[in-house]
Enzyme design. Structure first.
Site, PDB file in Angstrom:
ATOM      1  N   ASP A  11      -2.289 -12.794  -1.885  1.00  0.00           N
ATOM      2  CA  ASP A  11      -2.593 -12.037  -0.654  1.00  0.00           C
ATOM      3  C   ASP A  11      -3.095 -13.029   0.395  1.00  0.00           C
ATOM      4  O   ASP A  11      -3.362 -14.199   0.090  1.00  0.00           O
ATOM      5  CB  ASP A  11      -3.655 -10.961  -0.934  1.00  0.00           C
ATOM      6  N   SER A  12      -3.258 -12.522   1.604  1.00  0.00           N
ATOM      7  CA  SER A  12      -3.824 -13.352   2.662  1.00  0.00           C
ATOM      8  C   SER A  12      -5.313 -13.595   2.441  1.00  0.00           C
ATOM      9  O   SER A  12      -5.883 -14.526   2.998  1.00  0.00           O
ATOM     10  CB  SER A  12      -3.645 -12.646   4.010  1.00  0.00           C
ATOM     11  N   TYR A  43      -3.080 -12.123   8.216  1.00  0.00           N
ATOM     12  CA  TYR A  43      -1.633 -12.168   8.383  1.00  0.00           C
ATOM     13  C   TYR A  43      -1.168 -11.227   9.496  1.00  0.00           C
ATOM     14  O   TYR A  43      -0.155 -11.461  10.143  1.00  0.00           O
ATOM     15  CB  TYR A  43      -0.933 -11.772   7.071  1.00  0.00           C
ATOM     16  N   CYS A  75       0.262  -7.778  -0.732  1.00  0.00           N
ATOM     17  CA  CYS A  75       0.025  -7.766   0.709  1.00  0.00           C
ATOM     18  C   CYS A  75       1.207  -7.078   1.379  1.00  0.00           C
ATOM     19  O   CYS A  75       2.341  -7.536   1.244  1.00  0.00           O
ATOM     20  CB  CYS A  75      -0.091  -9.212   1.204  1.00  0.00           C
ATOM     21  N   THR A  77       1.688  -6.759   4.631  1.00  0.00           N
ATOM     22  CA  THR A  77       2.110  -7.508   5.821  1.00  0.00           C
ATOM     23  C   THR A  77       3.121  -8.579   5.441  1.00  0.00           C
ATOM     24  O   THR A  77       4.084  -8.829   6.175  1.00  0.00           O
ATOM     25  CB  THR A  77       0.871  -8.140   6.503  1.00  0.00           C
ATOM     26  N   CYS A 191      -2.342  -1.339   3.536  1.00  0.00           N
ATOM     27  CA  CYS A 191      -2.881  -2.711   3.527  1.00  0.00           C
ATOM     28  C   CYS A 191      -3.805  -2.761   2.317  1.00  0.00           C
ATOM     29  O   CYS A 191      -4.630  -1.857   2.120  1.00  0.00           O
ATOM     30  CB  CYS A 191      -3.660  -2.996   4.805  1.00  0.00           C
ATOM     31  N   THR A 192      -3.648  -3.804   1.513  1.00  0.00           N
ATOM     32  CA  THR A 192      -4.392  -3.847   0.250  1.00  0.00           C
ATOM     33  C   THR A 192      -5.894  -4.057   0.458  1.00  0.00           C
ATOM     34  O   THR A 192      -6.671  -3.869  -0.477  1.00  0.00           O
ATOM     35  CB  THR A 192      -3.818  -4.960  -0.655  1.00  0.00           C
TER      36      THR A 192
END
Ligand code: DGL
Length: 264
Positions: A11-12, A43, A75, A77, A191-192
């Protein structure tokens, strides 16, 4: 594949932990590597070209370094943009995280559903195609949040986040109608990071809605691809990688997401 698969969760930032915790429940025997691209967070603020140029080679480096049996892009995004590129370029199986529009619309009785995601995710053609293909008779409201992922990171880090900051981000999801049978009754957590704030959002919601989190479905997909768990739960450890190079002790706040594992 050995009896202990290695699963890379990406993930970001820390939002992918909400997906990781469900996967750990489904495959308690696996080795986990959690990679957070915090050097490029958030992100949602980057252009599509910049994200593709960033994420595709970065995942290649992580695959080369850790040889995972499966990669979860935790993620929305990134998944709504780079999954096809990743699958074209690397042989390892990928599981993505994309807005749960189909289950939300199936669940809604008012047929009014909102999708709460980053401003990147709600703009994606991938998201628009999901609505075209799966919204059926639902009216879908797309709500792009500029700040909620950062607020969730801060909250997880112990910062005090005011109710009004969270409410300002989620309020557009609640499309009102004088007739309660025609107002929003389901919100997709696209969105996680957002499940990290779920209790706050439930408390702040102007009326009760179903909050749709796809993490359990993602975990089932991972388990389907890898097969049933074998052997003992792996308490040997897990790894957490930050692209900024910082180290993050497995604090009490993060331990539950790793199923109690000790980070290497
Ligand atoms: N966790 C990411 C997602 O699911 C987004 C957070 C960000 O903007 O970096 O979309």
């Amino acid at each position: 594949m050995s009896s202990y698969p290695t699963i890379l969760v990406f993930d970001s930032g820390l939002g992918g932990l909400t997906v990781l915790r469900e996967i750990v429940k489904a495959r308690p025997d696996a080795h986990y590597i959690y990679a957070a691209d915090d050097a490029f967070f958030p992100y949602g603020a980057h252009s599509e070209d910049a994200l593709i140029a960033r994420v595709v080679p970065l995942i290649g480096e992580l695959i080369a370094a850790h040889a995972p049996d499966l990669v979860v892009i935790a993620c929305n995004t990134a998944s709504t943009l780079v999954l096809s590129h990743l699958r074209a370029q690397y042989r390892v199986p990928f599981v993505g995280t994309v807005p749960a529009i189909k289950p939300a619309c199936a669940r809604s009785t008012t047929k009014r559903v909102s999708v709460l995601g980053t401003s990147g995710t709600v703009k994606r053609e991938y998201t628009h195609a999901l609505i075209r293909d799966f919204a059926q008779s639902c009216t879908v409201t797309l709500v792009g949040s500029a700040h909620l992922a950062s607020l969730a990171e801060a909250a997880l880090g112990g910062a005090a986040i005011a109710d009004r900051e969270i409410l300002a981000e989620i309020a557009p999801c609640f499309v009102d109608n004088a007739d309660a049978a025609l107002r929003t009754d389901a919100v997709v957590l696209a969105c996680t990071h957002y499940p990290l704030l779920l209790e706050r959002m439930i408390a702040l919601a102007p009326w009760p809605v179903a909050w749709i989190d796809p993490a359990p479905a993602i975990a089932r997909r991972v388990a389907d691809l890898l097969g049933p768990a074998g052997g003992e739960p792996d308490h040997a450890g897990a790894e957490m990688i930050f692209t900024s190079g910082r180290t993050h002790p497995l604090t009490g706040a993060l331990a539950p997401y790793f199923g109690g594992r000790v980070l290497a």
